[in-house]
Design an enzyme around this catalytic site. Structure first.
Site, PDB file in Angstrom:
ATOM      1  N   GLU A  13      42.618  67.697  61.836  1.00 12.06           N
ATOM      2  CA  GLU A  13      43.549  67.258  60.619  1.00 12.06           C
ATOM      3  C   GLU A  13      43.422  67.587  58.841  1.00 12.06           C
ATOM      4  O   GLU A  13      44.273  67.691  58.678  1.00 12.06           O
ATOM      5  CB  GLU A  13      43.844  65.845  61.170  1.00 12.06           C
ATOM      6  CG  GLU A  13      45.093  65.237  62.324  1.00 12.06           C
ATOM      7  CD  GLU A  13      43.904  64.638  63.258  1.00 12.06           C
ATOM      8  OE1 GLU A  13      42.761  65.532  63.651  1.00 12.06           O
ATOM      9  OE2 GLU A  13      44.651  64.637  65.112  1.00 12.06           O
TER      10      GLU A  13
ATOM     11  N   LYS B  31      56.139  54.140  64.956  1.00 17.39           N
ATOM     12  CA  LYS B  31      56.640  54.941  66.173  1.00 17.39           C
ATOM     13  C   LYS B  31      58.401  54.273  66.455  1.00 17.39           C
ATOM     14  O   LYS B  31      59.426  55.790  67.119  1.00 17.39           O
ATOM     15  CB  LYS B  31      55.744  55.215  67.022  1.00 17.39           C
ATOM     16  CG  LYS B  31      56.441  55.954  68.330  1.00 17.39           C
ATOM     17  CD  LYS B  31      55.174  56.160  69.022  1.00 17.39           C
ATOM     18  CE  LYS B  31      55.928  57.084  70.494  1.00 17.39           C
ATOM     19  NZ  LYS B  31      54.819  57.148  71.843  1.00 17.39           N
TER      20      LYS B  31
ATOM     21  N   MET C 246      23.116  76.205  46.489  1.00 17.67           N
ATOM     22  CA  MET C 246      23.360  75.596  45.571  1.00 17.67           C
ATOM     23  C   MET C 246      22.848  74.148  45.761  1.00 17.67           C
ATOM     24  O   MET C 246      22.142  74.314  44.009  1.00 17.67           O
ATOM     25  CB  MET C 246      25.072  75.095  45.391  1.00 17.67           C
ATOM     26  CG  MET C 246      25.233  74.164  43.828  1.00 17.67           C
ATOM     27  SD  MET C 246      24.878  75.636  42.177  1.00 17.67           S
ATOM     28  CE  MET C 246      26.436  76.332  42.377  1.00 17.67           C
TER      29      MET C 246
ATOM     30  N   PHE D 212      45.838  49.796  69.315  1.00 16.98           N
ATOM     31  CA  PHE D 212      45.161  51.337  68.971  1.00 16.98           C
ATOM     32  C   PHE D 212      45.458  52.538  68.449  1.00 16.98           C
ATOM     33  O   PHE D 212      47.043  52.257  68.132  1.00 16.98           O
ATOM     34  CB  PHE D 212      45.501  51.214  70.910  1.00 16.98           C
ATOM     35  CG  PHE D 212      45.093  52.682  71.167  1.00 16.98           C
ATOM     36  CD1 PHE D 212      43.589  53.483  71.137  1.00 16.98           C
ATOM     37  CD2 PHE D 212      45.896  53.906  71.368  1.00 16.98           C
ATOM     38  CE1 PHE D 212      42.914  54.487  71.189  1.00 16.98           C
ATOM     39  CE2 PHE D 212      45.449  54.872  71.767  1.00 16.98           C
ATOM     40  CZ  PHE D 212      43.750  55.427  71.653  1.00 16.98           C
ATOM     41  N   GLN D 213      44.535  53.088  67.544  1.00 14.55           N
ATOM     42  CA  GLN D 213      44.815  54.382  67.168  1.00 14.55           C
ATOM     43  C   GLN D 213      45.976  53.493  65.453  1.00 14.55           C
ATOM     44  O   GLN D 213      46.960  54.340  65.065  1.00 14.55           O
ATOM     45  CB  GLN D 213      45.691  55.180  67.411  1.00 14.55           C
ATOM     46  CG  GLN D 213      44.559  56.016  68.142  1.00 14.55           C
ATOM     47  CD  GLN D 213      44.630  57.941  68.976  1.00 14.55           C
ATOM     48  OE1 GLN D 213      46.572  57.384  69.042  1.00 14.55           O
ATOM     49  NE2 GLN D 213      44.219  58.464  69.089  1.00 14.55           N
TER      50      GLN D 213
END
Lengths: 176, 563
Positions: free
Chosen positions: B50, B162, B478, B112-113
């Site tokens: 993502e 949802k 760097m 959940f999630q």
């Protein structure tokens, strides 16, 4: 320097956390914060007391203005205004101290709003100096608990916080 | 006819003219994913992480000027976007990220999630929404796109539970977003502009210091005209590269920590800094007390909070840089005679700058080893500067800023503010989606490329012929450079083992090429640029090369370490 800032914000879920998050995220200081619905139920009025030098205050005002949900920001340090705060104090009220407490409440035009066998709960409103004076006088009698609202403020006279557009911060910088 | 939230989402995107989204599915996206089946108007690019969806949307936005869109699932899908969102926020990139959320009834239950993504991203978005009622969905999407693209652009997050995407409502896409508390200032205050022009007229050593605001407001043409009209030398921030052609005689190169000698000296000796769409970042200013000590400062920016934040400004002008430049050019046009003398007034200054440029050009020690700077010079020459370049972060980024001359705006895509390693490759994918026929090159390091290397699968799946030039020095270069200069060469943590990048590329189905010495550079790069497939070019460069000039952290701009 200490500043009292008034905000009109959308009366929406999550707005308070955007404002408090802005202060904590950028290291600005909040001494007190008061918020409640305004006359228009879609808008809340918020009074914040903060401290900082001119540069910090300029950033605070600009950053607040930048938040999408903030409708208007006013710094009262450039305006003549009135400000009041309320304090609730629960003090020891023994037989012999009761007359003294009652006298003090009367002098400060407060109210006793709850009584028990050993305590009074006193409500006092006023500006900061008055509350400070009252608290220091009542302290020797034994304060059990103290709760303050933090100040709310309003401009004197005809001046009002109106919803039109965001305020100019410094003349010339913005023509919004 | 009532529609589901998911259908309203799709119709709103279409109404907004969105033709591309970068996405990754999950349980909470399913209603929307299903509604996007067979929707050919919207190109749906499924990434492999993502974070990459957001960087790709970001690269797409920077290259095209359109709003980038990413769509992810709840919980970890949403939290994976945070770095991408923060990257876009620091660089003011217009973007809308749609995260899906668990059912409204479950919010706050540690479902959940579930993640409070609105809360998590609050400090790194321009604004965010949790859609609690399907009836508000179209209006919120309209507002989100408006906020993302207007004023100082930035990422907006819209969290869609949802049950909202499955609920039914009437659909009507609002024509305009009306937000009473949000009215950006676009036109500069005429009085302030007049004052600024008077200062410019009295200056003898002026410098234009311009940043990402010039790119974002599409003002590079106006900037170049303005600089030419008054003979004002121009330095760019990293975000501002391409704002004036990199080969323009008035261009000084980038300023700041790894800026050119002439840019940093010009700032230090200037009597008037005209800052446009730049925010006086610490990497650009060096020690703020000694930044432009002799100069008055004019600052044009659309965001009032940027003005006088780090450096006290004499003449602030809030407005869109392009608009303000047009207003300023009009004054120059109207008072041609007066302004013509300015060329004479600054002649001595231009001469001095030309001298600096001649005596202290950007350079590096040429020897038998393969130098990373040389590779970038060759990328520039072979592409004739016509490629879209993305970078990762670190030495690769600074050498690109120094040695690739950006001729046009929106061709330098780099994570300037946040400095996100792993940005360049997915951003290149996004840019390639926006411009399928352009040559898109990510200049990477062996450290950074590992941070989003999984996107090779995306590039191969969609046949996006992105070229990744890996300046492979076996170090996090760097950080190693700082250890060399300030920590007595204790290379703790920075000596990295990397896989065989050629084989990695091939395993994913891409092309892998390798360069080990200078004589192969042109041949292999040409081969890479010619093929139509995603290509990794593993370039084994001198392992202990440093980026110079360098202004040590906390020092003033004139205290440069040179080659």
């Amino acid at each position: 320097m200490r500043h009292t800032i008034s905000l009109l914000v959308e009366n929406e879920f999550g707005v308070l956390s955007r404002i408090s998050g802005l202060f904590s995220g950028r290291g600005f200081n909040i001494e007190s914060l008061c918020v409640a619905e305004s006359l228009d139920p879609t808008v809340s009025t918020m009074t914040i007391v903060t401290t900082g030098n001119d540069a910090i205050l300029e950033q605070i005002l600009k950053q607040l203005n930048k938040l999408i949900n903030v409708i208007k920001v006013v710094d009262f340090s450039e305006i003549d205004y009135v400000s009041r705060e309320m304090v609730l104090v629960k003090v020891n009220a023994e037989e012999k101290t009761r007359p003294e407490i009652l006298r003090m409440v009367e002098i400060f035009r407060g109210k006793i709003i709850d009584v028990s066998s050993r305590s009074y709960t006193i409500m006092i409103t006023g500006d900061e100096a008055k509350l400070k004076a009252f608290i220091s006088l009542i302290k020797p009698l034994g304060i059990k608990e103290l709760v303050r609202t933090g100040p709310i403020a309003m401009a004197r006279g005809e001046r009002m916080l109106k919803i039109k557009e965001k305020t100019d911060i410094k003349g010339g910088e913005s023509n919004g | 006819m009532k529609r589901t939230g998911a259908q309203i989402f799709v119709e709103s995107l279409k109404a907004e003219g969105i033709d591309t989204i970068f996405c990754y599915p999950g349980g909470a996206t399913l209603n929307i994913t299903d509604a996007l089946t067979d929707i050919s108007e919207i190109n749906q690019v499924v990434v492999r992480h993502e974070q990459a969806a957001v960087h790709a949307a970001d690269g797409y936005a920077r290259a095209s000027g359109k709003v980038g869109v990413a769509l992810v699932t709840s919980g970890p899908g949403a939290t994976n976007t945070v770095t991408g969102i923060a990257t876009a926020c620091m660089d003011s990139i217009p973007m809308v990220v749609f995260s899906c959320q668990v059912n409204t009834m479950l919010i706050g239950n540690d479902a959940f999630q579930e993640a409070d993504i609105v809360g998590i991203t609050r400090p790194c978005t321009k604004h965010s929404y949790l859609v609690r009622d399907v009836k508000d969905l179209a209006k919120i999407i309209k507002e989100a796109f408006h906020i993302a693209a207007s004023g100082r652009p930035g990422p907006v997050l819209v969290d869609i539970p949802k049950d909202v995407s499955s609920a039914l409502a009437d659909f009507k896409y609002p024509e305009k977003a009306l937000i009473r508390s949000y009215q950006p200032t676009y036109v500069g205050h005429p009085g302030q502009i007049k004052k600024a022009m008077r200062l410019i007229l009295h200056s003898r050593r002026p410098v234009l210091y311009t940043g990402g605001g010039v790119i974002l407001s599409n003002a590079s043409l106006e900037l170049t005209r303005f600089a030419e009209a008054l003979s004002i030398p121009v330095t760019n921030t990293l975000m501002g590269l391409g704002g004036i052609p990199g080969n323009h005689p008035l261009f000084l190169g980038m300023l700041g920590m790894h800026g050119t000698y002439s840019a940093n000296m010009a700032i230090t000796e200037s009597d008037l800094i005209i800052a446009m769409g730049a925010r006086f970042d610490d990497r650009a200013t060096g020690k703020t007390d000694e930044f432009a000590p002799h100069a008055k400062i004019i600052h044009v920016d659309i965001d009032p909070t940027s003005i006088s934040k780090n450096i006290k400004v004499d003449i602030p002008i809030v407005g869109d840089t392009r608009n303000v430049l047009i207003q300023m050019l009009k004054i120059v046009e109207n008072e041609k005679e007066t302004y013509r003398q300015q060329h004479r007034n600054v002649a001595e200054w231009i001469e001095k700058i030309t001298e600096w440029k001649k005596n202290y050009p950007l350079t590096y020690q040429k020897n038998s080893t393969l130098k990373p700077q040389y590779v970038i010079e060759r990328v520039y020459e072979l592409t004739k500067g016509k490629a879209i370049i993305t970078t990762e972060v670190g030495q690769n980024q600074m050498w690109t800023a120094q040695f690739f001359k950006f001729l046009k705006p929106r061709t330098c895509l780099t994570s300037g503010g946040l400095g996100t390693m792993g940005y360049g490759f997915p951003a290149a994918i996004g840019a390639q989606v926006a411009f399928p026929r352009s040559l898109v090159v990510d200049i990477a390091g062996d450290g950074s490329i590992q941070m989003n290397i999984q996107e090779l699968a995306t590039a191969v799946q969609y046949n996006l012929p992105v070229k990744v030039v890996i300046l492979n020095n076996g170090f996090l270069g760097m950080v190693r450079q700082w250890q060399e200069l300030f920590y007595e060469k204790r290379y703790t943590w920075t000596h990295l083992h990397s896989p065989d990048f050629v084989k990695v590329a091939e395993a994913y189905g891409a092309v892998g090429l390798r360069i080990e010495n200078e004589k192969d550079v042109d041949k292999v790069l040409k081969e890479a640029f010619k093929n139509k497939r995603p290509t990794f070019i593993d370039v084994h460069v001198n392992p202990e090369e440093c980026v110079y000039p360098m202004v040590p952290a906390g020092a003033s701009l004139k205290e440069m370490l040179l080659v």
